[in-house]
Design an enzyme around this catalytic site. Sequence first.
Site, PDB file in Angstrom:
ATOM      1  N   SER A  47       0.800  -1.229   0.000  1.00  0.00           N
ATOM      2  CA  SER A  47       0.000   0.000   0.000  1.00  0.00           C
ATOM      3  C   SER A  47       0.829   1.274   0.000  1.00  0.00           C
ATOM      4  O   SER A  47       0.321   2.339  -0.319  1.00  0.00           O
ATOM      5  CB  SER A  47      -0.940   0.011   1.217  1.00  0.00           C
ATOM      6  N   ASP A 326      -3.852   7.782   8.125  1.00  0.00           N
ATOM      7  CA  ASP A 326      -4.647   6.908   8.982  1.00  0.00           C
ATOM      8  C   ASP A 326      -3.707   6.191   9.948  1.00  0.00           C
ATOM      9  O   ASP A 326      -2.585   6.636  10.166  1.00  0.00           O
ATOM     10  CB  ASP A 326      -5.516   5.946   8.154  1.00  0.00           C
ATOM     11  N   HIS A 329      -0.822   4.485   7.396  1.00  0.00           N
ATOM     12  CA  HIS A 329      -0.329   5.047   6.146  1.00  0.00           C
ATOM     13  C   HIS A 329       0.044   6.526   6.281  1.00  0.00           C
ATOM     14  O   HIS A 329      -0.702   7.295   6.896  1.00  0.00           O
ATOM     15  CB  HIS A 329      -1.398   4.933   5.054  1.00  0.00           C
TER      16      HIS A 329
END
Length: 350
Positions: A47, A326, A329
């Site tokens: 990610s 978040d 991330h």
Amino acid sequence: MEKQVHFILFLLALFCFSYIMFSVVAEGLVSGHHDNGSVKLFVFGDSYADTGNWEKFAASWKEPYGFTFPGKPAGRFSDGRVLTDYIASFLGITSPVPYTWRKTVEKSGLQFGMNFAFGGTGVFDTFINAPNMATQIDFFQQLLEEKVYTKQDLNSSIVLVSLAGNDYTAYIQRNGNFQDLPAFTTSLINQLSANLKRIHGFGVRKIAVTALQPLGCLPILTAFSSYQNCSESWNTASKFHNQKLQQAIQRMNNESGKHMYETLDLYTAFMSKLNTARLAGNLKLRSFLMPCCVGVTSNYSCGNVDKNGAKTYVVCEKPELSVFWDMVHPAQNGWHQVYSSLKSSLHRLY
């Protein structure tokens, strides 16, 4: 007490995976240090590099992801740009098209390379149904066999490999403790090395692999100290991983007789910014470690809604000042700061 903390981390690890499972190519940031239309960027990993490979049910395709760039959800696990975008920017190209979009764009849309990274994945299988790194490389090999990219393309190509720690999350979930973590790290680096050699065997010019960021400073762990302190045990694990990685990179460069492999030192980049915040005082440090987007309770995460469609998360007033978006991330601003720290070393990609 230590076992209790590990058990809590185990639960949070499960919670972390929910970011992915439940919850037009985006224009790149092209202000490159180099303007080279022939260079191509191929991306593998997770990610921290994914720019849209997941299907639309993933959190990366739901509000408020993409809030800063491009202004709507676009498949990135952030409010805006991620590492891939900044590396592409340095190369003077648009971010490469995500692999799952390859059949929806014109052939010209493939000219800057391709992004095979899927959020939540690792070198080994994790706990989500998505292609691990070896499978991502299989996708790449298939495209080469189909002549989508030529040997000449690869001669001017650069590979970015992102490894953000999902393998360690999966390890803790399976084992619940740190006891055999060094042995696991060794096996992880061995498999990563095999993956890198395989990519190199296709004929790419240069491969850059990320060092592990300070895992202990992720908000999902600093939340235990009200975002005041990093987990030293997890940061020690990150440093050990990076030491083994650097040894492997040096060994492979020696074997090839060329400087084919580079590391991007995310650990030092994050920690240099953190230390600056620490010197500025507790308030500044807390703002550095606190995420911008969080669930209203521990049962929810960024992007969640209730059964009536009502938001069950809150977003900070100034995302452009946040380092973390978040619980796991970085925000676009965080990635920009990391890129600023890395930029002076990126010339080694040429």
